[in-house]
Write a protein that holds these residues in place. Structure first.
Motif, PDB file in Angstrom:
ATOM      1  N   ARG A  79       0.869  -1.173   0.000  1.00  0.00           N
ATOM      2  CA  ARG A  79       0.000   0.000   0.000  1.00  0.00           C
ATOM      3  C   ARG A  79       0.901   1.215   0.000  1.00  0.00           C
ATOM      4  O   ARG A  79       1.698   1.410   0.900  1.00  0.00           O
ATOM      5  N   GLU A 112      -1.529  -0.421  -4.230  1.00  0.00           N
ATOM      6  CA  GLU A 112      -2.743   0.388  -4.191  1.00  0.00           C
ATOM      7  C   GLU A 112      -2.271   1.830  -4.067  1.00  0.00           C
ATOM      8  O   GLU A 112      -1.395   2.138  -3.259  1.00  0.00           O
ATOM      9  N   THR A 116      -6.310   0.118  -7.429  1.00  0.00           N
ATOM     10  CA  THR A 116      -5.300  -0.915  -7.626  1.00  0.00           C
ATOM     11  C   THR A 116      -4.432  -0.524  -8.815  1.00  0.00           C
ATOM     12  O   THR A 116      -4.942  -0.180  -9.870  1.00  0.00           O
TER      13      THR A 116
END
Length: 196
Positions: free
Chosen positions: A46, A117, A123
């Motif tokens: 992330r 992400e 995404t």
């Protein structure tokens, strides 16, 4: 009193050792501080956070619904193509970019290797046609997207057609942080619609 000082001294040593071993972990990293690099990332991460857990690499495969020139949907999951920037649908060349991506994806099973992400919760993936061609590279090669070096490390820059950045000046402005250019364009378009 000696026990208290010893305990305090021991706590200070533990804290010092902890800080030294965790020095490289900064949970407040922002995308501006640490842009993406074209590394062989084996696991999705992330952006903006470093996670202590390490999930396995994810891949989606299936028919792609094209949203715009750099976004598709596979299995109901919105995917942003890695490392490029295409014009928005309502910007100059935006419709051409979308339809070029539609032509590339039509009738093909697209393989998306999830990269991460982004800060908007989308995404980001490297997407491939069945013959192994990279969709991002193909969009740049046909002249309807430009390399976004901040995220790609410049791997698609050599594929850009002459005057691509001039043609897609709004995408280029976004990459350079000149969002006032976008705002002015959107304002002018709104005024034209009201005048019609």
């Amino acid at each position: 009193m000696d026990v208290f000082i010893s305990a305090l001294f021991l706590a200070a040593i533990i804290w010092f050792v902890y800080r030294q071993t965790n020095k490289d972990v900064d949970h407040t990293v922002t995308p501006e501080d640490e842009p993406l690099k074209p590394l062989n990332i084996e696991r999705p991460v992330r952006l903006g956070r470093r996670s202590p857990w390490a999930p396995e690499k994810q891949t989606l495969e299936g028919a792609a619904y094209v949203i715009d020139g750099d976004s598709i949907r596979i299995q109901k999951r919105e995917i942003r193509l890695f490392g490029i920037d295409a014009p928005e649908f309502n910007h100059p060349y935006g419709k051409q970019a979308k339809w070029a991506l539609v032509e590339l994806c039509k009738g093909n099973r697209i393989r998306a290797e999830i990269f991460e992400e982004d800060v908007h919760g989308r995404t980001v993936a490297r997407c491939y046609l069945p013959d192994g061609r990279d969709l991002s590279a193909e969009m740049v090669r046909v002249g309807l997207a430009i390399d976004w070096a901040k995220f790609s490390g410049g791997i698609y820059r050599d594929l850009e057609v002459p005057n691509a950045r001039k043609k897609m000046w709004l995408a280029d402005a976004r990459q350079k942080g000149r969002m006032h250019v976008w705002e002015q364009f959107d304002y002018d378009q709104m005024r034209k619609r009201k005048a019609d």
